[in-house]
Design an enzyme around this catalytic site. Structure first.
Site, PDB file in Angstrom:
ATOM      1  N   GLU A 177      -3.084   3.782   6.503  1.00 59.44           N
ATOM      2  CA  GLU A 177      -4.130   2.976   5.875  1.00 59.44           C
ATOM      3  C   GLU A 177      -4.907   2.200   6.946  1.00 59.44           C
ATOM      4  O   GLU A 177      -4.336   1.428   7.708  1.00 59.44           O
ATOM      5  CB  GLU A 177      -3.482   1.990   4.896  1.00 59.44           C
ATOM      6  CG  GLU A 177      -4.460   0.996   4.290  1.00 59.44           C
ATOM      7  CD  GLU A 177      -3.754  -0.095   3.482  1.00 59.44           C
ATOM      8  OE1 GLU A 177      -2.505  -0.107   3.428  1.00 59.44           O
ATOM      9  OE2 GLU A 177      -4.468  -0.935   2.903  1.00 59.44           O
ATOM     10  N   ASP A 227      -0.092  -0.931   4.361  1.00 61.05           N
ATOM     11  CA  ASP A 227       0.317  -2.327   4.411  1.00 61.05           C
ATOM     12  C   ASP A 227       1.292  -2.603   3.274  1.00 61.05           C
ATOM     13  O   ASP A 227       1.242  -1.945   2.239  1.00 61.05           O
ATOM     14  CB  ASP A 227      -0.902  -3.255   4.225  1.00 61.05           C
ATOM     15  CG  ASP A 227      -1.856  -3.152   5.414  1.00 61.05           C
ATOM     16  OD1 ASP A 227      -1.412  -2.713   6.495  1.00 61.05           O
ATOM     17  OD2 ASP A 227      -3.040  -3.508   5.240  1.00 61.05           O
ATOM     18  N   ASP A 263       1.377  -4.647   0.936  1.00 61.32           N
ATOM     19  CA  ASP A 263       0.799  -5.527  -0.090  1.00 61.32           C
ATOM     20  C   ASP A 263       0.362  -4.680  -1.282  1.00 61.32           C
ATOM     21  O   ASP A 263       0.583  -3.471  -1.300  1.00 61.32           O
ATOM     22  CB  ASP A 263      -0.372  -6.330   0.498  1.00 61.32           C
ATOM     23  CG  ASP A 263      -1.463  -5.424   1.068  1.00 61.32           C
ATOM     24  OD1 ASP A 263      -1.407  -4.189   0.825  1.00 61.32           O
ATOM     25  OD2 ASP A 263      -2.354  -5.938   1.754  1.00 61.32           O
TER      26      ASP A 263
END
Ligand code: 28F
Length: 644
Positions: free
Chosen positions: A425, A498, A500
């Protein structure tokens, strides 16, 4: 009277001779199928007597290879003199060919029609080298014997007094007619078993004399038990439903249940004869089911994406048995083998009644209804995805390869199985990954733009999406049904995002894509998720750093140190390339989650939840679960980040 060759007896001989000349016309063929058809004809007469409300027991005895008997405890075939033929009714029944006696229509009668049973007896007589009939009736036992295809007739004899009633027919199949004359015990058992389900309340016995085995078939629960036995090994998602509906002219019995399989399994019968190609009654059932389920879905807000279910969607995982009884005048079959019912009357009757019954069950059982409709929608989505995959795959092979030079950084190794593809990403993390990687085995594909949701995207969008195109080309095994795992360029495909919710969303989109378009890759356990750490703890004295993947791990580290600095990683980009290598990419120190493809049901469910239209539900789900197949520890890691 005896052996007096009047006009009617000549006619009799000629008509049975016609059966012997063209047996195929009457029993389909002269192989094993045709042979067992003879037995079926005789048993059907007993069944008709049962349907007429009399016989409760049928006993079959396989005496030797080609000698078999059938006995029922009905009223006994009438023995009084038939006015037209001037002979006993039983003799007429065994020697007169029923008008229009064709294969498939010979012995068909619904109980309300009455008086038609016995019609197949003459065909059996014509194709047997010997037939012995015993009738118990009017407190007497009667015998009448035939031989050589019904040619030699010995008259009906009154044997002696009895209190029992019924009919017993023993016949020996003719070697001149059949290629093989021996009956098969298993075929007989299967037939009797099937008949016991279709006729609850009827007891069927089988005495296999040759093998010294005896069997009893009795299914008081009828079709319900039939369906339950068919689905013994399956995981069920509904109760078994069963109903009977009747008009003055026909009766229909249906039992059905949904399972987790993806096939549909419908067995249908007309007057106890299997209709392998279905026809009117099956069509009515399918029509009623589709209509009832779509209506119910709309009325109970279970419709998805505003789309109606197609028939095939409603039947995925469905097991059903349909048994129709129809008057002879409505019996009409289609096709060469007469294995498909084509009766407008049956269709009209079924269309109304079956729909009403199914709708009633759905309304009465909302929990089952919800599960069944959800299953149908999941089938619809899977089919749409498969269709898109085929289209994409076709398009892909014809389209020129786009150039992705400069985006994919390849690995040097020549062995595909030791190569790993990191899908990363963001460009900055991609940059670190390029620097930190093991050049020999690790390839990097940075994802810059957005990935389309393949669960809803059109072909055009999927192909137009650079991110997915790059992934498809990099992996190189093709797509969808054409996907060839042997051609895959990598032994591991690792998604690195990530830790998140956005990262989780990207994971979910990529996993959906792999699940729908490269399922063999998932099934083979070749798809992974990389787990970056959440914290770095730097000892301010020794300047040494350790990493923590969860809050509990962090606490543990803190306990052991006196002065430290904690750095919380929000994204991969916050790590330099050495840190990224050490924590997330180095095979000796990293943590990977293997995405399991073993549980299709749950994977499917996750995809539905994540990729359905409701963005709020999706986000909520991601926040709760973060991604597929996480164990508790891992969940702790990822969710922990949200609470710091
Ligand atoms: C082992 C084979 O064939 N059983 C049968 C009956 C009973 C009746 C019947 C049969 C009458 C006029 C046709 C008796 N009493 N088992 C059998 N059981 N046929 S075949 O009648 C035949 C009709 O023409 C029967 C009163 N009504 C009918």
């Amino acid at each position: 009277m005896r052996d007096k060759y009047d006009a009617s007896s000549i006619e009799v001989i000629e008509s049975l001779e016609a059966v012997r000349k063209r047996p195929g016309m009457y029993i389909g063929d002269t192989g094993t199928r045709g042979l067992h058809h003879l037995l079926k004809e005789i048993i059907d007469n007993s069944i008709d007597e049962h349907l007429a409300g009399f016989a409760t027991v049928i006993s079959v005895e396989l005496i030797s290879g080609n000698v078999i008997s059938v006995e029922d405890n009905g009223r006994g075939i009438p023995v009084d003199i038939h006015s037209k033929t001037n002979r006993p009714a039983v003799e007429t029944i065994f020697t007169t060919l029923h008008a229009g006696g064709k294969f498939g229509g010979v012995n068909s009668s619904y109980k309300i029609s009455g008086g038609l049973h016995g019609v197949g007896s003459s065909v059996v007589n014509a194709l047997s080298s010997s037939v012995k009939v015993i009738v118990w009736k009017n407190k007497f036992e009667y015998h009448i014997d035939f031989s050589h295809g019904g040619k030699k007739i010995t008259p009906l004899k009154k044997i002696g007094p009895t209190l029992k009633t019924g009919t017993k027919v023993t016949f020996k199949t003719d070697k001149e007619i059949f290629k093989s004359v021996t009956f098969n015990s298993q075929t007989i058992k299967d037939l009797l078993k099937e008949l016991s389900y279709l006729n609850p309340g009827l007891k069927l016995f089988f005495n296999d004399v040759k093998n010294e085995e005896k069997y009893e078939f009795f299914q008081p629960q009828g079709l319900r038990a039939f369906v339950d036995d068919l689905t013994k090994e399956q995981t069920k998602i509904s109760k078994t439903y069963a109903f009977t509906a009747e008009s003055s002219e026909m009766q229909i019995k249906i039992a059905f249940i949904w399972t987790t399989t993806n096939q549909e399994n419908i067995h249908s019968f007309v007057n106890n004869i299997i209709t392998p190609d279905g026809g009117s009654h099956e069509k009515s059932f399918k029509f009623g089911l589709t209509k009832a389920m779509n209506e119910y879905a709309v009325e109970n807000k279970l419709q998805q994406n505003g789309k109606a279910l197609e028939g095939a969607d409603t039947r995925e995982g469905l097991f059903a048995v349909i048994s129709l009884y129809l008057m002879e005048k409505y019996l009409q079959f289609e096709g060469q083998t007469k294995s498909k019912l084509s009766s407008n009357e049956a269709k009209a009757f079924g269309d109304k009644i079956i729909y009403e019954q199914i709708k009633h069950y759905l309304n009465k059982n909302p929990q089952d209804a919800k599960k069944i409709i959800e299953k149908a929608y999941s089938s619809k989505r899977a089919k749409e995805a498969a269709r898109r995959a085929r289209e994409v795959s076709r398009e892909l092979s014809s389209a020129k390869n786009k150039s992705f030079a400069g985006k994919l950084v390849t690995a040097q190794s020549r062995k595909a199985e030791e190569r790993e593809l990191f899908i990363v990403e963001g460009d900055s993390a991609g940059g670190s990954a390029k620097l930190g990687r093991d050049r020999k085995t690790q390839a990097i594909l940075p994802l810059k733009g957005k990935i389309v949701n393949t669960e809803r995207a059109t072909l055009k969008t999927i192909l137009g999406n650079d991110e997915l195109s790059m992934a498809i080309h990099a992996i190189g095994g093709g797509l969808g049904e054409d996907f060839n795992i042997k051609k895959a360029n990598y032994g591991k495909v690792i998604i690195m995002t990530d830790a998140d919710t956005d990262g989780a969303h990207i994971q979910a989109l990529l996993l959906t894509f792999f699940y729908r378009f490269m399922k063999p890759l998932v099934d083979a356990g070749m798809v992974y998720i990389a787990l970056p750490p959440l914290f770095k703890v730097k000892n301010t004295k020794t300047k040494k750093s350790v990493y923590a993947w969860s809050i509990s791990e962090l606490d543990h580290i803190k306990e052991k140190q006196s002065s430290y600095e904690i750095q919380r990683y929000k994204g991969l980009g916050e790590m330099n390339y050495q840190q990224l290598w050490e924590t997330t990419m180095n095979p000796n120190t990293r943590t990977l989650i293997q995405v399991s493809g073993t549980n299709d049901e749950s994977a499917n469910k996750i995809i539905i939840t994540l990729m359905g239209q409701d963005a709020a539900v999706r986000r909520e789900w991601i926040e709760e679960n973060v991604e597929f197949s996480l164990d508790d520890n891992v969940q702790d890691n990822l969710i922990g980040e949200e609470h710091v």
